[in-house]
Design a protein around this motif. Structure first.
Motif, PDB file in Angstrom:
ATOM      1  N   SER A  65      30.713  -7.825  -2.220  1.00  0.00           N
ATOM      2  CA  SER A  65      30.210  -6.648  -1.504  1.00  0.00           C
ATOM      3  C   SER A  65      28.732  -6.785  -1.200  1.00  0.00           C
ATOM      4  O   SER A  65      28.260  -6.382  -0.128  1.00  0.00           O
ATOM      5  CB  SER A  65      30.466  -5.383  -2.329  1.00  0.00           C
ATOM      6  OG  SER A  65      31.850  -5.144  -2.489  1.00  0.00           O
ATOM      7  N   ALA A  66      27.971  -7.357  -2.147  1.00  0.00           N
ATOM      8  CA  ALA A  66      26.542  -7.557  -1.938  1.00  0.00           C
ATOM      9  C   ALA A  66      26.286  -8.504  -0.771  1.00  0.00           C
ATOM     10  O   ALA A  66      25.340  -8.327   0.003  1.00  0.00           O
ATOM     11  CB  ALA A  66      25.901  -8.109  -3.212  1.00  0.00           C
ATOM     12  N   ILE A  67      27.144  -9.513  -0.621  1.00  0.00           N
ATOM     13  CA  ILE A  67      26.978 -10.482   0.452  1.00  0.00           C
ATOM     14  C   ILE A  67      27.338  -9.878   1.803  1.00  0.00           C
ATOM     15  O   ILE A  67      26.645 -10.089   2.811  1.00  0.00           O
ATOM     16  CB  ILE A  67      27.838 -11.737   0.186  1.00  0.00           C
ATOM     17  CG1 ILE A  67      27.337 -12.458  -1.076  1.00  0.00           C
ATOM     18  CG2 ILE A  67      27.827 -12.678   1.390  1.00  0.00           C
ATOM     19  CD1 ILE A  67      28.238 -13.582  -1.540  1.00  0.00           C
ATOM     20  N   PHE A  68      28.419  -9.089   1.843  1.00  0.00           N
ATOM     21  CA  PHE A  68      28.954  -8.642   3.127  1.00  0.00           C
ATOM     22  C   PHE A  68      28.424  -7.283   3.584  1.00  0.00           C
ATOM     23  O   PHE A  68      28.613  -6.925   4.745  1.00  0.00           O
ATOM     24  CB  PHE A  68      30.483  -8.607   3.073  1.00  0.00           C
ATOM     25  CG  PHE A  68      31.117  -9.956   3.283  1.00  0.00           C
ATOM     26  CD1 PHE A  68      31.458 -10.384   4.550  1.00  0.00           C
ATOM     27  CD2 PHE A  68      31.324 -10.808   2.219  1.00  0.00           C
ATOM     28  CE1 PHE A  68      32.018 -11.630   4.762  1.00  0.00           C
ATOM     29  CE2 PHE A  68      31.882 -12.065   2.406  1.00  0.00           C
ATOM     30  CZ  PHE A  68      32.232 -12.486   3.676  1.00  0.00           C
ATOM     31  N   SER A  69      27.770  -6.515   2.704  1.00  0.00           N
ATOM     32  CA  SER A  69      27.236  -5.214   3.129  1.00  0.00           C
ATOM     33  C   SER A  69      26.287  -5.312   4.316  1.00  0.00           C
ATOM     34  O   SER A  69      26.400  -4.543   5.276  1.00  0.00           O
ATOM     35  CB  SER A  69      26.554  -4.517   1.948  1.00  0.00           C
ATOM     36  OG  SER A  69      27.500  -3.875   1.129  1.00  0.00           O
ATOM     37  N   PRO A  70      25.309  -6.247   4.310  1.00  0.00           N
ATOM     38  CA  PRO A  70      24.436  -6.341   5.486  1.00  0.00           C
ATOM     39  C   PRO A  70      25.192  -6.745   6.752  1.00  0.00           C
ATOM     40  O   PRO A  70      24.830  -6.322   7.857  1.00  0.00           O
ATOM     41  CB  PRO A  70      23.419  -7.431   5.083  1.00  0.00           C
ATOM     42  CG  PRO A  70      23.476  -7.486   3.596  1.00  0.00           C
ATOM     43  CD  PRO A  70      24.891  -7.168   3.235  1.00  0.00           C
ATOM     44  N   ILE A  71      26.232  -7.564   6.599  1.00  0.00           N
ATOM     45  CA  ILE A  71      27.009  -7.999   7.762  1.00  0.00           C
ATOM     46  C   ILE A  71      27.716  -6.808   8.395  1.00  0.00           C
ATOM     47  O   ILE A  71      27.680  -6.613   9.611  1.00  0.00           O
ATOM     48  CB  ILE A  71      28.030  -9.081   7.348  1.00  0.00           C
ATOM     49  CG1 ILE A  71      27.286 -10.326   6.842  1.00  0.00           C
ATOM     50  CG2 ILE A  71      28.950  -9.430   8.523  1.00  0.00           C
ATOM     51  CD1 ILE A  71      28.188 -11.392   6.265  1.00  0.00           C
ATOM     52  N   TRP A  72      28.366  -5.980   7.561  1.00  0.00           N
ATOM     53  CA  TRP A  72      29.048  -4.801   8.094  1.00  0.00           C
ATOM     54  C   TRP A  72      28.040  -3.762   8.588  1.00  0.00           C
ATOM     55  O   TRP A  72      28.323  -3.005   9.521  1.00  0.00           O
ATOM     56  CB  TRP A  72      29.965  -4.192   7.049  1.00  0.00           C
ATOM     57  CG  TRP A  72      31.116  -5.082   6.658  1.00  0.00           C
ATOM     58  CD1 TRP A  72      31.472  -5.475   5.404  1.00  0.00           C
ATOM     59  CD2 TRP A  72      32.074  -5.691   7.537  1.00  0.00           C
ATOM     60  NE1 TRP A  72      32.577  -6.289   5.441  1.00  0.00           N
ATOM     61  CE2 TRP A  72      32.969  -6.442   6.742  1.00  0.00           C
ATOM     62  CE3 TRP A  72      32.252  -5.679   8.924  1.00  0.00           C
ATOM     63  CZ2 TRP A  72      34.031  -7.162   7.284  1.00  0.00           C
ATOM     64  CZ3 TRP A  72      33.297  -6.405   9.462  1.00  0.00           C
ATOM     65  CH2 TRP A  72      34.176  -7.142   8.658  1.00  0.00           C
ATOM     66  N   GLY A  73      26.856  -3.726   7.962  1.00  0.00           N
ATOM     67  CA  GLY A  73      25.813  -2.824   8.459  1.00  0.00           C
ATOM     68  C   GLY A  73      25.360  -3.206   9.858  1.00  0.00           C
ATOM     69  O   GLY A  73      25.174  -2.350  10.729  1.00  0.00           O
TER      70      GLY A  73
ATOM     71  N   PHE B 293      20.437  -0.243   5.490  1.00  0.00           N
ATOM     72  CA  PHE B 293      21.266   0.330   4.427  1.00  0.00           C
ATOM     73  C   PHE B 293      22.209  -0.722   3.846  1.00  0.00           C
ATOM     74  O   PHE B 293      22.535  -0.698   2.659  1.00  0.00           O
ATOM     75  CB  PHE B 293      22.061   1.529   4.938  1.00  0.00           C
ATOM     76  CG  PHE B 293      21.310   2.823   4.874  1.00  0.00           C
ATOM     77  CD1 PHE B 293      20.834   3.304   3.673  1.00  0.00           C
ATOM     78  CD2 PHE B 293      21.072   3.561   6.017  1.00  0.00           C
ATOM     79  CE1 PHE B 293      20.123   4.490   3.608  1.00  0.00           C
ATOM     80  CE2 PHE B 293      20.366   4.755   5.965  1.00  0.00           C
ATOM     81  CZ  PHE B 293      19.888   5.227   4.750  1.00  0.00           C
ATOM     82  N   GLY B 294      22.646  -1.664   4.684  1.00  0.00           N
ATOM     83  CA  GLY B 294      23.483  -2.750   4.189  1.00  0.00           C
ATOM     84  C   GLY B 294      22.736  -3.602   3.175  1.00  0.00           C
ATOM     85  O   GLY B 294      23.266  -3.938   2.110  1.00  0.00           O
ATOM     86  N   PHE B 295      21.483  -3.961   3.481  1.00  0.00           N
ATOM     87  CA  PHE B 295      20.676  -4.734   2.539  1.00  0.00           C
ATOM     88  C   PHE B 295      20.408  -3.933   1.265  1.00  0.00           C
ATOM     89  O   PHE B 295      20.423  -4.481   0.154  1.00  0.00           O
ATOM     90  CB  PHE B 295      19.348  -5.142   3.183  1.00  0.00           C
ATOM     91  CG  PHE B 295      19.471  -6.260   4.180  1.00  0.00           C
ATOM     92  CD1 PHE B 295      20.000  -7.476   3.796  1.00  0.00           C
ATOM     93  CD2 PHE B 295      19.074  -6.092   5.494  1.00  0.00           C
ATOM     94  CE1 PHE B 295      20.131  -8.516   4.714  1.00  0.00           C
ATOM     95  CE2 PHE B 295      19.203  -7.112   6.418  1.00  0.00           C
ATOM     96  CZ  PHE B 295      19.727  -8.332   6.026  1.00  0.00           C
ATOM     97  N   ASN B 296      20.167  -2.635   1.429  1.00  0.00           N
ATOM     98  CA  ASN B 296      19.906  -1.805   0.254  1.00  0.00           C
ATOM     99  C   ASN B 296      21.144  -1.719  -0.652  1.00  0.00           C
ATOM    100  O   ASN B 296      21.038  -1.797  -1.883  1.00  0.00           O
ATOM    101  CB  ASN B 296      19.488  -0.395   0.697  1.00  0.00           C
ATOM    102  CG  ASN B 296      18.860   0.401  -0.429  1.00  0.00           C
ATOM    103  OD1 ASN B 296      17.975  -0.090  -1.121  1.00  0.00           O
ATOM    104  ND2 ASN B 296      19.316   1.621  -0.630  1.00  0.00           N
TER     105      ASN B 296
END
Length: 409
Positions: free
Chosen positions: A59-67, A340-343
């Motif tokens: 989730s940490a890796i893909f959150s910025p991608i989906w953001g 927010f994805g990076f956060n």
């Protein structure tokens, strides 16, 4: 009713359902792994840790991608993707035939997750700065409320209807979130057909680079501190009570105490941050949390711990929503999803790191030292916030006020 309020209600319900669904799985993972054929207790613990942690790492890796995808293709579309994807993947966990299939599905869950992140982005971009603290504070209570009752529901289903049905029902709850989002979330989004820019180009467009990084660091340390005690609370209560027959009940009440306080205080502290500034709320809440963690190291009964955890929940309610509010205020709307994805990546890594830290400190130094070290982390974070966030925002505020007064004269 303003659009942001309508979407806030729908997103709150969706995040609540998601919180119920996801939290009811955690308590039954070890039991399900045993049911899948793993009988050695050490192996069960090992596989449980992998199955639990791998989701947060991915989730940490893909959150910025989906953001970034939310910024480019629209937030509602990403909400539909996440809720439908989780409904399918979590439901399939009930069909697992071995532990490796379960871990693979947990890995896939980490890849496709992001419902809460995109909800936060949607509300942040639709809400004016005057109401941002209240909206984001209210939204933060959804997962908390779901997490409060999720483990109880999961245990009840597992005992009465079988462990597999917990996954099927969780998948059904995710499908409810998908349908609710599809029918009721409204977004006026115009996609700009531009060339997809890389991370370096995105970062050049961030106006407050230093402050943004400082907020990411603050969020990471916060989640490390708040989750460092999660793995050892039940063991600590066993030591305090001396009566193992009621440990599960006492542990549930202690966990619920901080969640209930957070649920009560988050919207109110959100409104307060709108009035006095989110940086002030963060600083005071960190100082209070540091004191409360020290006090928890010296309790002599579960009831004292329960009272302190309730007070900690009141303080913690001012932390994460205030960080989100500040990120919203300093980030251009076109980059909000990515930031927010990076956060959230920092938060996911903090959850994983906190759980590892708490377990290792408890094993090597003793449970009470977990609270003392966590308090030190909180106060270090308070110092970081004061020098790197609070002073900068206060200085900027005074400069803006001075410019306004000069223009009036």
């Amino acid at each position: 009713m303003p659009l942001w309020k309508r979407n806030l209600i729908v997103c709150w319900l969706g995040m609540f359902v998601t919180g119920v669904g996801m939290s009811q799985i955690a308590p039954i993972l070890p039991l399900y792994i045993k049911q899948l054929g793993v009988n050695d207790s050490a192996a069960i613990a090992q596989f449980s840790g992998i199955a639990f942690g791998i989701t947060f790492v991915l989730s940490a890796i893909f959150s910025p991608i989906w953001g970034a995808a939310a910024d480019r293709w629209g937030r509602k579309l990403m909400l539909l993707r996440a809720s439908l994807g989780m409904a399918v993947v979590v439901g399939c966990m009930g069909f697992s035939t071995n532990v490796y299939m379960l871990i693979g599905l947990r890995l896939l869950q980490g890849v496709i997750t992001g419902y809460s992140t995109v909800c936060t982005t949607l509300i942040a971009t639709q809400t004016d700065s005057k109401h941002a603290g209240y909206a984001l504070g209210t939204l933060s209570t959804a997962n908390i409320a779901g997490s409060l009752i999720g483990p109880t529901i999961g245990g009840f289903i597992g005992v009465n209807w079988g462990l597999q049905n917990s996954f099927f029902i969780t998948g059904g709850l995710m499908m409810v979130a998908f349908i609710t989002t599809a029918l009721f979330v409204k977004e006026s989004f115009t996609r700009e057909d531009k060339v997809v820019i890389g991370l370096r180009e995105v970062w050049r467009k961030v106006p407050e680079k230093s402050l943004t990084i400082n907020l990411f660091v603050t969020f990471f340390v916060l989640t490390v501190a708040l989750y460092s005690v999660e793995p050892i609370i039940t063991v600590y209560i066993t030591q305090l009570s001396g009566n193992t027959s009621h440990v599960a009940l006492l542990a549930g009440i202690v966990f619920s105490a901080s969640g209930l306080a957070n649920l009560i205080a988050a919207p109110r502290l959100g409104k307060l941050s709108d009035r006095v500034g989110a940086q002030k709320v963060i600083l005071v809440a960190l100082l209070a949390a540091g004191v409360l963690f020290i006090a928890q190291a010296f309790v002599t009964s579960p009831w004292q711990l329960m009272g302190l955890r309730f007070l900690l929940g009141l303080a913690a309610a001012g932390l994460i929503p205030s960080v989100n509010t500040l990120i919203k205020k300093i980030t251009p709307a076109s980059l909000t999803g990515r930031m927010f994805g990076f956060n959230m990546s920092a938060g996911y890594l903090g959850v994983f790191g906190g759980a590892v830290l708490g377990g290792q400190v408890a094993a090597w130094m003793g449970i009470r030292y977990v609270f003392l070290i966590t308090s030190a982390l909180i106060w270090i974070n308070a110092g970081w916030v004061y020098f790197m966030v609070y002073k900068k925002l206060e200085t900027n505020g005074r400069e803006d006020h001075g410019k306004l007064e000069h223009s009036r004269s």
